[in-house]
Design a protein around this motif. Sequence first.
Motif, PDB file in Angstrom:
ATOM      1  N   VAL A 110     -28.685 -10.926  88.553  1.00  0.00           N
ATOM      2  CA  VAL A 110     -27.712 -11.722  89.306  1.00  0.00           C
ATOM      3  C   VAL A 110     -28.018 -13.207  89.186  1.00  0.00           C
ATOM      4  O   VAL A 110     -27.124 -14.036  88.955  1.00  0.00           O
ATOM      5  CB  VAL A 110     -27.688 -11.293  90.788  1.00  0.00           C
ATOM      6  CG1 VAL A 110     -26.886 -12.286  91.635  1.00  0.00           C
ATOM      7  CG2 VAL A 110     -27.098  -9.895  90.925  1.00  0.00           C
ATOM      8  N   ASN A 111     -29.289 -13.573  89.336  1.00  0.00           N
ATOM      9  CA  ASN A 111     -29.682 -14.980  89.262  1.00  0.00           C
ATOM     10  C   ASN A 111     -29.479 -15.551  87.863  1.00  0.00           C
ATOM     11  O   ASN A 111     -28.962 -16.662  87.700  1.00  0.00           O
ATOM     12  CB  ASN A 111     -31.147 -15.139  89.674  1.00  0.00           C
ATOM     13  CG  ASN A 111     -31.357 -14.936  91.159  1.00  0.00           C
ATOM     14  OD1 ASN A 111     -30.463 -15.166  91.960  1.00  0.00           O
ATOM     15  ND2 ASN A 111     -32.549 -14.477  91.532  1.00  0.00           N
ATOM     16  N   LYS A 112     -29.885 -14.796  86.857  1.00  0.00           N
ATOM     17  CA  LYS A 112     -29.793 -15.293  85.480  1.00  0.00           C
ATOM     18  C   LYS A 112     -28.336 -15.442  85.046  1.00  0.00           C
ATOM     19  O   LYS A 112     -27.973 -16.418  84.379  1.00  0.00           O
ATOM     20  CB  LYS A 112     -30.522 -14.332  84.541  1.00  0.00           C
ATOM     21  CG  LYS A 112     -30.553 -14.780  83.088  1.00  0.00           C
ATOM     22  CD  LYS A 112     -31.391 -16.031  82.896  1.00  0.00           C
ATOM     23  CE  LYS A 112     -31.458 -16.437  81.426  1.00  0.00           C
ATOM     24  NZ  LYS A 112     -32.177 -15.444  80.595  1.00  0.00           N
ATOM     25  N   LYS A 113     -27.497 -14.499  85.437  1.00  0.00           N
ATOM     26  CA  LYS A 113     -26.091 -14.536  85.032  1.00  0.00           C
ATOM     27  C   LYS A 113     -25.220 -15.332  86.005  1.00  0.00           C
ATOM     28  O   LYS A 113     -24.030 -15.514  85.760  1.00  0.00           O
ATOM     29  CB  LYS A 113     -25.542 -13.108  84.921  1.00  0.00           C
ATOM     30  CG  LYS A 113     -26.275 -12.234  83.914  1.00  0.00           C
ATOM     31  CD  LYS A 113     -26.148 -12.755  82.494  1.00  0.00           C
ATOM     32  CE  LYS A 113     -26.772 -11.799  81.493  1.00  0.00           C
ATOM     33  NZ  LYS A 113     -26.664 -12.293  80.092  1.00  0.00           N
ATOM     34  N   LYS A 114     -25.823 -15.797  87.126  1.00  0.00           N
ATOM     35  CA  LYS A 114     -25.089 -16.585  88.131  1.00  0.00           C
ATOM     36  C   LYS A 114     -23.848 -15.836  88.631  1.00  0.00           C
ATOM     37  O   LYS A 114     -22.738 -16.369  88.679  1.00  0.00           O
ATOM     38  CB  LYS A 114     -24.705 -17.957  87.569  1.00  0.00           C
ATOM     39  CG  LYS A 114     -25.903 -18.836  87.216  1.00  0.00           C
ATOM     40  CD  LYS A 114     -25.461 -20.186  86.679  1.00  0.00           C
ATOM     41  CE  LYS A 114     -26.645 -21.132  86.509  1.00  0.00           C
ATOM     42  NZ  LYS A 114     -27.679 -20.620  85.587  1.00  0.00           N
ATOM     43  N   LEU A 115     -24.055 -14.591  89.016  1.00  0.00           N
ATOM     44  CA  LEU A 115     -22.959 -13.757  89.492  1.00  0.00           C
ATOM     45  C   LEU A 115     -22.616 -14.078  90.941  1.00  0.00           C
ATOM     46  O   LEU A 115     -23.493 -14.418  91.741  1.00  0.00           O
ATOM     47  CB  LEU A 115     -23.332 -12.277  89.373  1.00  0.00           C
ATOM     48  CG  LEU A 115     -23.614 -11.764  87.960  1.00  0.00           C
ATOM     49  CD1 LEU A 115     -24.033 -10.303  88.002  1.00  0.00           C
ATOM     50  CD2 LEU A 115     -22.398 -11.950  87.072  1.00  0.00           C
ATOM     51  N   VAL A 116     -21.344 -13.973  91.279  1.00  0.00           N
ATOM     52  CA  VAL A 116     -20.872 -14.183  92.645  1.00  0.00           C
ATOM     53  C   VAL A 116     -19.930 -13.043  93.003  1.00  0.00           C
ATOM     54  O   VAL A 116     -19.441 -12.313  92.131  1.00  0.00           O
ATOM     55  CB  VAL A 116     -20.145 -15.539  92.801  1.00  0.00           C
ATOM     56  CG1 VAL A 116     -21.073 -16.694  92.490  1.00  0.00           C
ATOM     57  CG2 VAL A 116     -18.896 -15.590  91.926  1.00  0.00           C
ATOM     58  N   ALA A 117     -19.684 -12.892  94.304  1.00  0.00           N
ATOM     59  CA  ALA A 117     -18.735 -11.876  94.753  1.00  0.00           C
ATOM     60  C   ALA A 117     -17.377 -12.137  94.113  1.00  0.00           C
ATOM     61  O   ALA A 117     -16.900 -13.264  94.067  1.00  0.00           O
ATOM     62  CB  ALA A 117     -18.623 -11.904  96.273  1.00  0.00           C
ATOM     63  N   GLY A 118     -16.767 -11.086  93.604  1.00  0.00           N
ATOM     64  CA  GLY A 118     -15.491 -11.217  92.894  1.00  0.00           C
ATOM     65  C   GLY A 118     -15.642 -11.071  91.399  1.00  0.00           C
ATOM     66  O   GLY A 118     -14.696 -10.666  90.715  1.00  0.00           O
ATOM     67  N   ASP A 119     -16.827 -11.426  90.856  1.00  0.00           N
ATOM     68  CA  ASP A 119     -17.093 -11.124  89.454  1.00  0.00           C
ATOM     69  C   ASP A 119     -17.147  -9.608  89.288  1.00  0.00           C
ATOM     70  O   ASP A 119     -17.368  -8.869  90.254  1.00  0.00           O
ATOM     71  CB  ASP A 119     -18.433 -11.723  89.013  1.00  0.00           C
ATOM     72  CG  ASP A 119     -18.394 -13.238  88.882  1.00  0.00           C
ATOM     73  OD1 ASP A 119     -17.284 -13.790  88.812  1.00  0.00           O
ATOM     74  OD2 ASP A 119     -19.473 -13.864  88.873  1.00  0.00           O
TER      75      ASP A 119
END
Length: 422
Positions: free
Chosen positions: A189-198
């Motif tokens: 999650v941190n490396k790919k910079k994921l957020v809710a909705g992705d």
Amino acid sequence: MASEMEEVAEKCLDSELWHACAGSMVQIPAVNSKVYYFPQGHAEHTCTDVDFSALPRIPAMILCRVDTVKFLADPKTDEIYAKIRLIPVLNNEHDFEDDTFFGSSVVETTEKPISFAKTLTQSDANNGGGFSVPRYCAETIFPTLDLSADPPVQTVMAKDVHGEIWPFRHIFRGTPKRHLLTSGWSTFVNKKKLVAGDSIVFLREESGALCVGIRRVKRGGIGGQETQSGWNLIAGNYGGSYAYLKEDEKSSSNGNLNSSGGRFRDKGKVSPESVVRASYFASTGQPFEIVYYPRASTPEFCVRASSVNAAMSVQWCLGMRFKMAFETEDPSRISWFMGSISTVQVADPVRWPHSPWRLLQVTWDEPDLLQNVKHVNPWLVELVSNMPVIHLSPPRKRLCLPQEHTGSQACSIWRSFIGFPT
């Protein structure tokens, strides 16, 4: 050195993983297929106005042959895109396939790999938490978990679009019990910079290897309320992924769009200069390359030739009833929405006087959900009835042909109207 860096940056993806990340309804033209290139639609990909004034009058649509296709992904964001090299077709060059497409329109000769996509919840995107794996995904795509173990746990290795391997701890626990990814998930999650909705996409290759990809949520004002509601317009039988941008609220009173289909608040990933360059090469018969981002909320501007030809053979009239397919946040769900044609009018009669691009202005049966989808391309609708409703005004004579015209006559007159050779 520069060429080596370019080669690394343009490392081609496996087409199956690329399409899994793009969405099941995205279509990319196959090599040697015939498409129409629309400079007007290409301009919309910039999300700004494109100045074509330095060019002589260029055709609204240019018949091309697909020379090469590269499936690529941004090395920093994992966003997928395609580079397509097109060669304008000469009048005597018609000895190649017309309908061959990668994607949903192809008659599959081999079994497609199993894939699953899930939109991340706030809990999933919390970099200190885990990922709740849907049961279907855990049981059909992940390696088999030994449920007799105490606890049932395994390490799954997933390969991303760049070939990097990500280890995840997969465990079955809780009350009620559920599948979870724990260790390794927060790092991802941190490396790919994921957020809710992705969305996260898992795919199992024929070899059994597990792949992981990302679909970024469409943020900001590009799609207006349409994007925020989670609805993304896709094609009906006439093919092509399609998402409409919010139209300029300050457009002229006659409803016409400017040369790029309306003004946009966000900057696109395609530069206006690249659009002008491609349009010039296309109009002068020279090979050119375009870049297409399938998740960018912009219409597909390289369209299957047979789809355009079929749409142009229709006698478009006010009041015609049609349906169009929509994709929800859940890529496995497709919904059809009904509407009526309210106006048949060239979107930009100054810059593109003979263009069928966004020719149809429509009224939806459920306008609250689709309030920003006002102008559509003819090849994206599927007619339910070609009889206009009685209470609408009579159609224009040049567009709605009398009953005595045969199908071939209708096609000829319609093509003549928009400047297409008969």
